[in-house]
Design an enzyme around this catalytic site. Sequence first.
Site, mmCIF file in Angstrom:
data_model
loop_
_atom_site.group_PDB
_atom_site.id
_atom_site.type_symbol
_atom_site.label_atom_id
_atom_site.label_comp_id
_atom_site.label_asym_id
_atom_site.label_seq_id
_atom_site.Cartn_x
_atom_site.Cartn_y
_atom_site.Cartn_z
ATOM 1 N N ARG A 113 12.638 14.348 16.308
ATOM 2 C CA ARG A 113 11.600 15.343 16.061
ATOM 3 C C ARG A 113 10.984 15.714 17.390
ATOM 4 O O ARG A 113 10.442 14.847 18.072
ATOM 5 C CB ARG A 113 10.575 14.710 15.135
ATOM 6 C CG ARG A 113 9.766 15.685 14.364
ATOM 7 C CD ARG A 113 8.961 14.955 13.316
ATOM 8 N NE ARG A 113 7.916 14.119 13.879
ATOM 9 C CZ ARG A 113 6.766 13.870 13.286
ATOM 10 N NH1 ARG A 113 6.513 14.396 12.106
ATOM 11 N NH2 ARG A 113 5.876 13.104 13.835
ATOM 12 N N THR B 253 6.893 20.679 18.952
ATOM 13 C CA THR B 253 7.037 21.627 17.833
ATOM 14 C C THR B 253 7.141 20.918 16.491
ATOM 15 O O THR B 253 6.988 21.551 15.449
ATOM 16 C CB THR B 253 8.322 22.456 18.010
ATOM 17 O OG1 THR B 253 9.441 21.549 17.940
ATOM 18 C CG2 THR B 253 8.345 23.176 19.351
ATOM 19 N N ASP C 141 4.914 4.580 14.019
ATOM 20 C CA ASP C 141 6.228 5.131 14.375
ATOM 21 C C ASP C 141 7.308 4.146 13.941
ATOM 22 O O ASP C 141 7.451 3.065 14.529
ATOM 23 C CB ASP C 141 6.290 5.372 15.895
ATOM 24 C CG ASP C 141 7.552 6.126 16.269
ATOM 25 O OD1 ASP C 141 8.657 5.637 15.931
ATOM 26 O OD2 ASP C 141 7.456 7.196 16.877
ATOM 27 N N ASP D 66 9.990 3.101 16.633
ATOM 28 C CA ASP D 66 9.442 2.213 17.663
ATOM 29 C C ASP D 66 9.182 0.817 17.102
ATOM 30 O O ASP D 66 9.447 -0.191 17.759
ATOM 31 C CB ASP D 66 8.134 2.790 18.233
ATOM 32 C CG ASP D 66 8.409 3.929 19.205
ATOM 33 O OD1 ASP D 66 9.563 4.060 19.662
ATOM 34 O OD2 ASP D 66 7.471 4.691 19.500
#
Length: 209
Positions: free
Chosen positions: A104, A108, A200, A203
């Site tokens: 991603r 944006t 995340d 991560d």
Amino acid sequence: MSKVFVFDHPLIQHKLTYIRDKETGTKEFRELVDEVAGLMAFEITRDLPLQDVTVETPVGLAKSKTIAGKKLGLVPILRAGLGMVDGILRMIPAAKVGHVGLYRDPETLQPVEYYVKLPTDVEEREFIVIDPMLATGGSANEAINSLKKRGAKTIKLMCLVAAPEGVEAVKEVHPDVDIYLAAMDEKLNDHGYIVPGLGDAGDRLFGTK
Ligand code: PRP
Ligand code: URA
């Protein structure tokens, strides 16, 4: 119209709590994601078609059942989807595994595809697209597009945690795809993160950042 299933099984909900916890380290996070994925696979495969077979037991003949049709195709979205594959494969060891690589764009929030490799006979297989996070829905929609472009007809989407925005986005673009979740959260924040979510996923799974 897509159906949305949120699994309320106590084992799934219990383990998800520890997945969410910011104090949970990489090793435990990875193990818990793996376990929850396996439990979700058990629920998601409830409607697999069966065929009648006869098997010879040590005592006689038993009319029994086996799963019919082509082997399922699992398609994790790289990278975080990888964390759910082994747990599902323990339940469905014969499944084929394809990969869709997407990240991603942090500015944006649009998905950028960098890799696709699918099993053969795409048209005849049922696929489960796997990703822990359904945030804006951009990545899931792009992965499903990718499968459909290559001929896939039957697709389910399996995620741990979703934001309502992501669910609506998938329902709108792919109304034929049912969505299976461990939790539906409150909202997205300004950075496109699920609130409260789990942070995340990539991560936390791979110990990066
Ligand atoms: C995360 C996550 C999903 C995506 C969800 O991946 O694993 O693929 O974001 O967000 P969306 O619904 O708004 O598209 P990320 O892009 O961080 O890549 P990574 O798995 O490689 O870390
Ligand atoms: N990707 C993640 O890993 N977490 C989120 O909350 C949103 C997207």
